[in-house]
Design a protein around this motif. Structure first.
Motif, PDB file in Angstrom:
ATOM      1  N   LEU A  35       2.213  16.705  10.408  1.00  0.00           N
ATOM      2  CA  LEU A  35       0.830  16.620  10.942  1.00  0.00           C
ATOM      3  C   LEU A  35       0.799  16.571  12.586  1.00  0.00           C
ATOM      4  CD1 LEU A  35      -2.164  16.045  10.364  1.00  0.00           C
ATOM      5  CD2 LEU A  35      -1.624  13.534  10.372  1.00  0.00           C
ATOM      6  N   LEU A  36       1.652  15.828  13.241  1.00  0.00           N
ATOM      7  CA  LEU A  36       1.880  15.793  14.748  1.00  0.00           C
ATOM      8  C   LEU A  36       1.945  17.020  15.200  1.00  0.00           C
ATOM      9  CD1 LEU A  36       3.633  12.385  15.383  1.00  0.00           C
ATOM     10  CD2 LEU A  36       1.221  13.097  15.596  1.00  0.00           C
ATOM     11  N   ARG A  56      -4.580  16.898   2.039  1.00  0.00           N
ATOM     12  CA  ARG A  56      -3.212  16.544   2.103  1.00  0.00           C
ATOM     13  C   ARG A  56      -2.284  16.536   3.351  1.00  0.00           C
ATOM     14  NH1 ARG A  56       0.797  19.990  -1.675  1.00  0.00           N
ATOM     15  NH2 ARG A  56       2.947  18.844  -1.218  1.00  0.00           N
ATOM     16  N   GLU A  57      -2.861  17.410   4.388  1.00  0.00           N
ATOM     17  CA  GLU A  57      -2.085  17.186   5.462  1.00  0.00           C
ATOM     18  C   GLU A  57      -2.306  15.640   6.253  1.00  0.00           C
ATOM     19  OE1 GLU A  57      -2.136  21.328   8.012  1.00  0.00           O
ATOM     20  OE2 GLU A  57      -4.147  20.479   7.571  1.00  0.00           O
ATOM     21  N   ASP A  99      -8.014  10.928  17.567  1.00  0.00           N
ATOM     22  CA  ASP A  99      -7.118  10.269  18.269  1.00  0.00           C
ATOM     23  C   ASP A  99      -5.688   9.915  17.598  1.00  0.00           C
ATOM     24  OD1 ASP A  99      -6.615   8.881  20.408  1.00  0.00           O
ATOM     25  OD2 ASP A  99      -8.176   7.284  20.260  1.00  0.00           O
ATOM     26  N   LEU A 100      -4.821   9.492  18.642  1.00  0.00           N
ATOM     27  CA  LEU A 100      -3.513   9.058  18.174  1.00  0.00           C
ATOM     28  C   LEU A 100      -3.343   7.855  19.188  1.00  0.00           C
ATOM     29  CD1 LEU A 100      -0.854   9.091  16.768  1.00  0.00           C
ATOM     30  CD2 LEU A 100      -0.151  10.826  18.292  1.00  0.00           C
ATOM     31  N   GLU A 101      -3.899   6.860  19.010  1.00  0.00           N
ATOM     32  CA  GLU A 101      -3.880   5.675  19.907  1.00  0.00           C
ATOM     33  C   GLU A 101      -2.544   4.964  20.099  1.00  0.00           C
ATOM     34  OE1 GLU A 101      -6.788   2.592  19.455  1.00  0.00           O
ATOM     35  OE2 GLU A 101      -8.287   4.320  19.137  1.00  0.00           O
ATOM     36  N   GLY A 132       1.918   5.245  15.406  1.00  0.00           N
ATOM     37  CA  GLY A 132       1.210   5.327  14.272  1.00  0.00           C
ATOM     38  C   GLY A 132       0.712   6.743  13.673  1.00  0.00           C
ATOM     39  N   TRP A 133      -0.298   6.522  12.916  1.00  0.00           N
ATOM     40  CA  TRP A 133      -0.700   7.861  12.370  1.00  0.00           C
ATOM     41  C   TRP A 133      -2.121   8.389  13.103  1.00  0.00           C
ATOM     42  CZ3 TRP A 133       1.796   9.577   8.131  1.00  0.00           C
ATOM     43  CH2 TRP A 133       1.437  10.728   7.600  1.00  0.00           C
ATOM     44  N   PRO A 134      -2.110   9.351  13.176  1.00  0.00           N
ATOM     45  CA  PRO A 134      -3.470   9.992  13.798  1.00  0.00           C
ATOM     46  C   PRO A 134      -4.668   9.365  13.153  1.00  0.00           C
ATOM     47  CG  PRO A 134      -1.874  11.744  13.734  1.00  0.00           C
ATOM     48  CD  PRO A 134      -1.472  10.587  12.947  1.00  0.00           C
TER      49      PRO A 134
END
Length: 146
Positions: free
Chosen positions: A13-14, A33-34, A80-82, A86-88
């Motif tokens: 995903l990233l 799914r992504e 976001d990806l704070e 973690g996960w987006p």
């Protein structure tokens, strides 16, 4: 990467979303799914809802919505990806459908209901997001969470 050399769902995903802080790029519109495969981070979706629903609950709901005859596509707008570990996260779910907004509202139980809805003829025209096809006769509905 896992010890066996395989890429994890988060790494995949990233790689898909790239630099989420590059505001010259449209925000990614990823598949269910992504976004949900391997996601157990309650801060990734619905984080302002009472009871902090788990991503798996959203995944079940959105998979059921995607299976409806009037639904052509469901996408997650990654915002976001704070937390770099973690996960987006997202605050917007896009549904390409021939159903009315009033009908789509009924698909969400009260505890997962969005704060607002937006209706668009196209995705990627009014908002800085990756375009998603909206065929003739359909429209895009955005379920937005504050």
């Amino acid at each position: 990467m896992r010890n066996d050399g395989r890429v994890t769902p988060r790494e995949r995903l990233l790689a898909r979303i790239g630099d989420i802080n590059d505001f010259d790029r449209p925000r990614p519109m990823v598949t269910l799914r992504e976004f949900f495969e391997g996601n157990d981070d309650p801060a990734s979706i619905g984080y302002n809802l009472p009871g902090e629903p788990e991503p798996a609950e959203f995944y079940r709901l959105l998979t059921a919505i995607a299976a409806k005859p009037a639904v052509l596509d469901v996408r997650i707008e990654v915002k976001d990806l704070e937390d770099p570990d973690g996960w987006p996260s997202t605050d917007s779910i896009w549904i390409v459908t021939t159903a009315s907004l009033e009908t789509a509202r009924t698909w969400f139980p009260d505890h997962l209901a969005p704060d607002e809805w937006y209706e668009r003829a196209a995705i990627g025209v009014e908002e800085p997001v990756e375009p998603v096809p909206v065929p003739p006769g359909a429209h895009a509905l955005c379920a937005w969470y504050d």
